[in-house]
Design a protein around this motif. Structure first.
Motif, PDB file in Angstrom:
ATOM      1  N   GLY A 190       0.753  -1.169   0.050  1.00  0.00           N
ATOM      2  CA  GLY A 190      -0.044   0.066   0.116  1.00  0.00           C
ATOM      3  C   GLY A 190       0.917   1.212  -0.004  1.00  0.00           C
ATOM      4  N   GLN A 191       2.088   1.278   0.707  1.00  0.00           N
ATOM      5  CA  GLN A 191       3.020   2.451   0.910  1.00  0.00           C
ATOM      6  C   GLN A 191       3.565   2.506  -0.518  1.00  0.00           C
ATOM      7  N   LYS A 192       3.984   1.467  -1.335  1.00  0.00           N
ATOM      8  CA  LYS A 192       4.516   1.628  -2.584  1.00  0.00           C
ATOM      9  C   LYS A 192       3.539   2.354  -3.413  1.00  0.00           C
ATOM     10  N   GLN A 193       2.314   2.075  -3.585  1.00  0.00           N
ATOM     11  CA  GLN A 193       1.306   2.332  -4.206  1.00  0.00           C
ATOM     12  C   GLN A 193       0.770   3.811  -3.994  1.00  0.00           C
ATOM     13  N   ARG A 194       1.354   4.449  -2.668  1.00  0.00           N
ATOM     14  CA  ARG A 194       1.026   5.699  -2.532  1.00  0.00           C
ATOM     15  C   ARG A 194       2.195   6.475  -3.103  1.00  0.00           C
ATOM     16  N   VAL A 195       3.416   5.668  -3.077  1.00  0.00           N
ATOM     17  CA  VAL A 195       4.548   6.557  -3.707  1.00  0.00           C
ATOM     18  C   VAL A 195       4.243   6.650  -5.174  1.00  0.00           C
ATOM     19  N   ALA A 196       3.858   5.545  -5.788  1.00  0.00           N
ATOM     20  CA  ALA A 196       3.574   5.860  -7.279  1.00  0.00           C
ATOM     21  C   ALA A 196       2.305   6.951  -7.537  1.00  0.00           C
ATOM     22  N   ILE A 197       1.441   6.893  -6.612  1.00  0.00           N
ATOM     23  CA  ILE A 197       0.291   7.940  -7.006  1.00  0.00           C
ATOM     24  C   ILE A 197       1.124   9.317  -6.745  1.00  0.00           C
ATOM     25  N   ALA A 198       2.144   9.537  -5.947  1.00  0.00           N
ATOM     26  CA  ALA A 198       2.713  10.754  -5.434  1.00  0.00           C
ATOM     27  C   ALA A 198       3.419  10.813  -6.850  1.00  0.00           C
ATOM     28  N   ARG A 199       4.212  10.058  -7.579  1.00  0.00           N
ATOM     29  CA  ARG A 199       4.924  10.129  -8.530  1.00  0.00           C
ATOM     30  C   ARG A 199       4.186  10.596  -9.993  1.00  0.00           C
ATOM     31  N   ALA A 200       3.205   9.874  -9.929  1.00  0.00           N
ATOM     32  CA  ALA A 200       1.965  10.315 -11.005  1.00  0.00           C
ATOM     33  C   ALA A 200       1.460  11.787 -10.945  1.00  0.00           C
ATOM     34  N   LEU A 201       1.622  12.262  -9.730  1.00  0.00           N
ATOM     35  CA  LEU A 201       1.017  13.675  -9.561  1.00  0.00           C
ATOM     36  C   LEU A 201       2.234  14.827  -9.668  1.00  0.00           C
ATOM     37  N   ALA A 202       3.305  14.296  -9.779  1.00  0.00           N
ATOM     38  CA  ALA A 202       4.520  15.166  -9.714  1.00  0.00           C
ATOM     39  C   ALA A 202       4.247  16.424 -10.743  1.00  0.00           C
ATOM     40  N   ASN A 203       3.757  16.399 -11.866  1.00  0.00           N
ATOM     41  CA  ASN A 203       3.744  17.252 -12.774  1.00  0.00           C
ATOM     42  C   ASN A 203       2.328  17.987 -13.007  1.00  0.00           C
ATOM     43  N   ASP A 204       1.559  17.818 -11.898  1.00  0.00           N
ATOM     44  CA  ASP A 204       0.236  18.379 -11.843  1.00  0.00           C
ATOM     45  C   ASP A 204      -0.739  18.078 -12.809  1.00  0.00           C
ATOM     46  N   PRO A 205      -0.974  16.776 -13.046  1.00  0.00           N
ATOM     47  CA  PRO A 205      -1.859  16.353 -14.200  1.00  0.00           C
ATOM     48  C   PRO A 205      -3.323  16.504 -13.824  1.00  0.00           C
ATOM     49  N   GLU A 206      -4.126  16.675 -14.962  1.00  0.00           N
ATOM     50  CA  GLU A 206      -5.521  16.947 -14.869  1.00  0.00           C
ATOM     51  C   GLU A 206      -6.294  15.601 -14.532  1.00  0.00           C
ATOM     52  N   ILE A 207      -5.439  14.478 -15.201  1.00  0.00           N
ATOM     53  CA  ILE A 207      -6.278  13.097 -15.778  1.00  0.00           C
ATOM     54  C   ILE A 207      -5.241  12.038 -14.864  1.00  0.00           C
ATOM     55  N   LEU A 208      -5.653  11.081 -14.358  1.00  0.00           N
ATOM     56  CA  LEU A 208      -5.038  10.007 -13.601  1.00  0.00           C
ATOM     57  C   LEU A 208      -5.574   8.734 -14.065  1.00  0.00           C
ATOM     58  N   LEU A 209      -4.725   7.914 -14.610  1.00  0.00           N
ATOM     59  CA  LEU A 209      -5.072   6.643 -15.284  1.00  0.00           C
ATOM     60  C   LEU A 209      -4.648   5.548 -14.380  1.00  0.00           C
ATOM     61  N   CYS A 210      -5.323   4.805 -13.822  1.00  0.00           N
ATOM     62  CA  CYS A 210      -5.122   3.718 -12.908  1.00  0.00           C
ATOM     63  C   CYS A 210      -5.458   2.167 -13.521  1.00  0.00           C
ATOM     64  N   ASP A 211      -4.384   1.791 -13.735  1.00  0.00           N
ATOM     65  CA  ASP A 211      -4.525   0.240 -14.458  1.00  0.00           C
ATOM     66  C   ASP A 211      -4.408  -0.829 -13.465  1.00  0.00           C
ATOM     67  N   GLU A 212      -5.540  -1.213 -12.924  1.00  0.00           N
ATOM     68  CA  GLU A 212      -5.432  -2.389 -11.896  1.00  0.00           C
ATOM     69  C   GLU A 212      -4.539  -2.057 -10.922  1.00  0.00           C
ATOM     70  N   ALA A 213      -4.663  -0.798 -10.401  1.00  0.00           N
ATOM     71  CA  ALA A 213      -3.772  -0.278  -9.313  1.00  0.00           C
ATOM     72  C   ALA A 213      -4.024  -0.803  -7.876  1.00  0.00           C
ATOM     73  N   THR A 214      -5.173  -1.662  -7.863  1.00  0.00           N
ATOM     74  CA  THR A 214      -5.275  -2.229  -6.452  1.00  0.00           C
ATOM     75  C   THR A 214      -5.269  -3.654  -6.393  1.00  0.00           C
ATOM     76  N   SER A 215      -4.811  -4.307  -7.676  1.00  0.00           N
ATOM     77  CA  SER A 215      -5.045  -5.840  -7.700  1.00  0.00           C
ATOM     78  C   SER A 215      -4.029  -6.429  -7.039  1.00  0.00           C
ATOM     79  N   ALA A 216      -2.941  -5.796  -6.748  1.00  0.00           N
ATOM     80  CA  ALA A 216      -1.948  -6.500  -5.958  1.00  0.00           C
ATOM     81  C   ALA A 216      -1.921  -6.092  -4.269  1.00  0.00           C
ATOM     82  N   LEU A 217      -3.085  -5.561  -4.003  1.00  0.00           N
ATOM     83  CA  LEU A 217      -3.199  -5.210  -2.546  1.00  0.00           C
ATOM     84  C   LEU A 217      -4.268  -5.994  -2.080  1.00  0.00           C
TER      85      LEU A 217
END
Length: 358
Positions: free
Chosen positions: A144-171
């Motif tokens: 779960g912490q790794k996925q939070r890091v991945a989310i923070a990284r995905a937000l780094a460039n202030d996107p308007e859109i976030l694509l989540c491809d099976e983002a919770t399947s390994a949790l």
């Protein structure tokens, strides 16, 4: 905000054409949390990669904020992709970099100074609840912490859109709920438009306001989440929903205990489904007071989707046949959906067993 028009994606394997996506048209509005659900091989991951052209469609149009990005130059497309963050099932973190370093890597070409990057990373880690982990390495974190890091990284460039491809399947289930709660928070606080790919309708139920169901490369059904859950049209959609609402599990349990469904001459086993204001009405009590029909509840469930309650009941109704019919007609007038599962004198196997998921 996002329009996919007549999207086809065809691959060629050993000179054989494989149609991964066929004639898909979707509209995703700003600040939607839009779920795309389907079993493995349905084409949903291919489709989501079309949105940022990691997968170019064979034909069709990809329109974002009114512009067809298929016409963009390489420079324009790079700029567009900064506006679209993406997270994956397996996190894709760089194990040799700290958490701070993983996020900083996404800001490499941002034009920000070192101090500005540090301030931004600190804010992102605070946003995802990992302020104390910036010097840790991925191997030291939970899934779960790794996925939070991945989310923070995905937000780094202030996107308007976030694509989540099976983002919770390994949790695990508890961590899945925590990540979905975080995505809901980001949707509200940052105004993010989220496109979520999953094979689990339970995930869609928790977070999405709209959903499209895919099968064999096609979108077979799409609507707002309440309409899809309360009035599914396609067999596959019904299968997904009955699994997510646990109605089939309840029915299977009932079937395995025949003593629960041994019916007398004036009894019938019924499934009720209802939505909205009906869930707060004392309809069951009225069956006895108005029609002298007794209700024995074997299973009941009410869930809140987008602030709308949706309920299911499995009950045995007891009373004279004419009175039962009057009672059922009364419920139909209240827009309660009714499914007769078993009547007195019918064989035990008339109750439909849950469909086997693929």
């Amino acid at each position: 905000m996002i329009e996919l028009k007549n999207i086809d994606v065809t691959f060629y394997q050993k000179k054989k054409a494989v149609e991964a996506v066929k004639e898909v048209t979707l509209t995703i509005e700003k600040e939607d949390v839009f779920g795309i659900v389907g079993y493995s091989g349905a084409g949903k991951s291919t489709l989501v990669r079309v949105i940022n052209l990691l997968q170019r469609p064979t034909s069709g149009e990809v329109i974002i904020n009114g512009k067809n990005i298929l016409t963009f130059s390489p420079k324009e497309l790079r700029a567009q992709r900064k506006n679209i963050g993406m997270i994956f099932q397996h996190f894709n973190l760089m194990k040799e970099r700290t958490i701070f370093g993983n996020i900083d890597f996404s800001l490499k070409y941002s034009g920000l100074t070192k101090i500005q990057r540090k301030e931004k990373i600190d804010k992102l880690l605070d946003l995802v609840g990992l302020s104390d982990k910036k010097e840790a390495y991925p191997s030291q974190l939970s899934g779960g912490q790794k996925q939070r890091v991945a989310i923070a990284r995905a937000l780094a460039n202030d996107p308007e859109i976030l694509l989540c491809d099976e983002a919770t399947s390994a949790l695990d289930p508890k961590t899945t709920i925590q990540i979905l709660d975080l995505l809901k928070k980001l949707n509200k606080e940052l105004g993010l438009t989220i496109v979520l790919i999953t094979h689990e309708m339970q995930v869609v139920k928790e977070i999405c306001n709209k959903v499209a169901v895919m099968e064999a490369g096609r979108v077979i059904e799409q609507n707002d989440i309440v309409s899809v859950f309360s009035q599914p049209k396609e067999a596959l959609t019904k299968d997904f929903i009955r699994t997510a609402t646990h109605i089939d599990q309840a029915l299977e349990t009932i079937v395995q205990h025949p003593s629960l469904t041994e019916l007398g001459g004036n009894e019938v086993l019924v499934e009720f489904s209802y939505v909205g204001d009906q869930t707060s009405e004392p309809l069951i009590a009225q069956l006895y007071s108005q029609y002298h029909v007794v209700t024995n509840i074997l299973y009941g469930n009410v869930e809140i989707l987008q602030n709308v309650p949706i309920g299911n009941l499995i009950v045995i109704l007891s009373g004279e046949e004419t009175q039962r019919e009057k009672a059922l007609n009364f419920l139909r007038e209240q827009e309660v959906k009714i499914k007769i599962l078993k009547e007195a004198g019918s064989p035990n196997n008339v109750i439909p067993l849950p469909a086997v998921s693929q």
